[in-house]
Design a protein around this motif. Structure first.
Motif, PDB file in Angstrom:
ATOM      1  N   ILE A 179       0.840  -1.207   0.000  1.00  0.00           N
ATOM      2  CA  ILE A 179       0.000   0.000   0.000  1.00  0.00           C
ATOM      3  C   ILE A 179       0.877   1.259   0.000  1.00  0.00           C
ATOM      4  O   ILE A 179       0.656   2.194  -0.770  1.00  0.00           O
ATOM      5  CB  ILE A 179      -0.969  -0.002   1.204  1.00  0.00           C
TER       6      ILE A 179
ATOM      7  N   LEU B 131      -7.088  -4.458  -4.218  1.00  0.00           N
ATOM      8  CA  LEU B 131      -6.371  -5.601  -3.650  1.00  0.00           C
ATOM      9  C   LEU B 131      -7.338  -6.511  -2.915  1.00  0.00           C
ATOM     10  O   LEU B 131      -8.245  -6.041  -2.216  1.00  0.00           O
ATOM     11  CB  LEU B 131      -5.315  -5.050  -2.666  1.00  0.00           C
ATOM     12  N   ALA B 132      -7.152  -7.813  -3.100  1.00  0.00           N
ATOM     13  CA  ALA B 132      -7.957  -8.770  -2.323  1.00  0.00           C
ATOM     14  C   ALA B 132      -7.150 -10.039  -2.090  1.00  0.00           C
ATOM     15  O   ALA B 132      -6.407 -10.477  -2.972  1.00  0.00           O
ATOM     16  CB  ALA B 132      -9.247  -9.106  -3.055  1.00  0.00           C
TER      17      ALA B 132
ATOM     18  N   LYS C 257     -15.419  -8.893  -1.570  1.00  0.00           N
ATOM     19  CA  LYS C 257     -14.967 -10.175  -1.038  1.00  0.00           C
ATOM     20  C   LYS C 257     -15.849 -10.647   0.098  1.00  0.00           C
ATOM     21  O   LYS C 257     -16.069  -9.933   1.073  1.00  0.00           O
ATOM     22  CB  LYS C 257     -13.530 -10.008  -0.545  1.00  0.00           C
TER      23      LYS C 257
ATOM     24  N   ASP D 210     -19.267  -2.649   3.560  1.00  0.00           N
ATOM     25  CA  ASP D 210     -18.789  -4.027   3.629  1.00  0.00           C
ATOM     26  C   ASP D 210     -17.497  -4.090   4.464  1.00  0.00           C
ATOM     27  O   ASP D 210     -16.507  -3.449   4.119  1.00  0.00           O
ATOM     28  CB  ASP D 210     -18.510  -4.498   2.193  1.00  0.00           C
TER      29      ASP D 210
ATOM     30  N   TYR E 164     -15.448  -6.551   4.790  1.00  0.00           N
ATOM     31  CA  TYR E 164     -14.437  -7.480   4.282  1.00  0.00           C
ATOM     32  C   TYR E 164     -13.455  -6.820   3.305  1.00  0.00           C
ATOM     33  O   TYR E 164     -12.784  -7.516   2.558  1.00  0.00           O
ATOM     34  CB  TYR E 164     -15.116  -8.668   3.591  1.00  0.00           C
TER      35      TYR E 164
ATOM     36  N   GLN F 132     -10.117  -5.305   1.819  1.00  0.00           N
ATOM     37  CA  GLN F 132      -8.746  -5.729   2.115  1.00  0.00           C
ATOM     38  C   GLN F 132      -8.017  -4.703   2.965  1.00  0.00           C
ATOM     39  O   GLN F 132      -7.153  -5.054   3.773  1.00  0.00           O
ATOM     40  CB  GLN F 132      -7.990  -6.001   0.809  1.00  0.00           C
ATOM     41  N   VAL F 133      -8.374  -3.429   2.807  1.00  0.00           N
ATOM     42  CA  VAL F 133      -7.728  -2.401   3.644  1.00  0.00           C
ATOM     43  C   VAL F 133      -8.004  -2.682   5.121  1.00  0.00           C
ATOM     44  O   VAL F 133      -7.095  -2.652   5.953  1.00  0.00           O
ATOM     45  CB  VAL F 133      -8.211  -0.978   3.248  1.00  0.00           C
TER      46      VAL F 133
END
Lengths: 131, 211
Positions: free
Chosen positions: A50, A66-67, A111, B142, B144, B146-147
């Motif tokens: 990041i 990003l995931a 996600k 949400d 979930y 990623q951050v």
């Protein structure tokens, strides 16, 4: 516009130091490729990713989406707990998938624990990838 | 060998004395527009009678680390003294054109984007400085992302105590339970920093966090 998805086997980054790992993945994303990495980065490397992304943002590169999908995030039985523990010991950071897409192409990656939905900007459509 | 043991003992005692003297650094972390500065303002108004920073519906209003020193909060006969550190929102992308869509001029939007990228880098660098962290999440979004997972994962890797605040519970779309199920290993407290809803519960959570 063609959409390029590049698969990166974990072996390609395994022997690299943290900075080179992150830069290798980021360089691919900056070439407008959606990167699918076998495995995952370490937590500290995710933070580095990041930070380095921020350093490289300009008028054409707006950042990344990003995931990370981790296998078996919900363990319910003792057997599953032991199984995921063994998988973790054997595979380490090779387990799971990491998806990195340039923000100019990937609008959003949604996600849930079990699936990833990738929404692209250019195509205005979504593709679903189940973990 | 005996000399080494004595040296280690003196070093340990010295470090302990130093640790006790320094003020606890309590960080507010999270993605942009979760309400970190609104919460910082709430804490500061409640305990020192003044605000800490400006808030805006446009993301990345806080672009520099802001510190308010020596805040003392009290709850049930206990006192907690800390330095409050409000950090810029952590994001993986920053697009100046989004600021323009919100009504900013191009020059200002570009300047804001540049400052915002630096702010994200600073926020990440400061992770190592924190003694405890409140992760402020927008309960209508949400959890979930990623951050969120990266922030909490990094705090966990650094063994920094974490309290999660599900902010904006005054809004109909707020779902505290979704945040609780996303991060079951942490205490999650639902509040409205803007209206002060459940902030007493939040202050009690702070005591539990650092005890």
């Amino acid at each position: 516009m063609a959409l390029t998805i590049q698969f990166v086997p974990y072996a390609e980054i395994e022997d690299l130091g943290p900075a080179r790992r992150v830069n290798k993945l980021l360089d691919l994303a900056r070439q407008n490729k959606i990167v699918v990495l076998q495995g995952r980065l370490k937590k500290e490397e995710e933070a580095d990713l990041i930070a380095i992304t921020m350093e490289k943002i300009n008028e054409t590169f707006k950042g990344i989406e990003l995931a990370v999908i981790q296998p078996q995030s919900r363990t319910e039985t003792l057997f599953e707990t032991v199984k995921s523990g063994v998988v973790n010991i054997l595979l380490g950071d090779r387990a799971g998938l990491t998806i990195i897409g340039p923000a100019t192409i990937v609008k959003q990656i949604k996600k849930d624990p079990d699936k990833i939905e990738l929404f692209t900007k250019e195509l205005g459509k979504r593709s679903k990838k189940k973990a | 060998m005996v000399i080494n043991l004595v040296k280690q003992f003196i070093s340990k005692v010295w470090k302990n004395i130093f640790r006790k003297k320094k003020h606890l650094k309590l960080g507010l972390y999270g993605p942009p527009n979760g309400g970190k500065t609104t919460l910082a303002n709430r804490i500061c108004k409640d305990w020192i009678g003044e605000e800490m920073g400006s808030v805006s519906p446009i993301a990345h209003e806080t672009r520099e680390i802001q510190i308010k020193e020596q805040i003392t909060i009290k709850s049930k006969g206990k006192e907690l003294l800390f330095n409050l550190v409000d950090t810029p929102g952590i994001a993986t992308k920053i697009d100046y054109e989004e600021f323009m869509k919100a009504g900013m001029k191009e020059k200002d939007a570009k300047a804001r984007a540049k400052e915002a990228t630096k702010g994200v880098i600073d926020a990440i660098k400061w992770l190592d400085e924190m003694d405890a962290v409140v992760v402020v999440l927008d309960a209508t979004l949400d959890p979930y992302s990623q951050v969120n997972i990266t922030i909490i994962g990094n705090l966990q890797a650094r063994k920094i105590p974490v309290l999660i605040v599900a902010n904006k519970i005054d809004l109909k779309k707020a779902k505290i339970k979704k945040i609780q199920s996303a991060f079951p290993q942490y205490d999650v407290i639902g509040i409205s920093a803007k209206y002060g809803t459940s902030v007493d519960q939040f202050y009690e959570g702070l005591f539990a966090l650092v005890s």
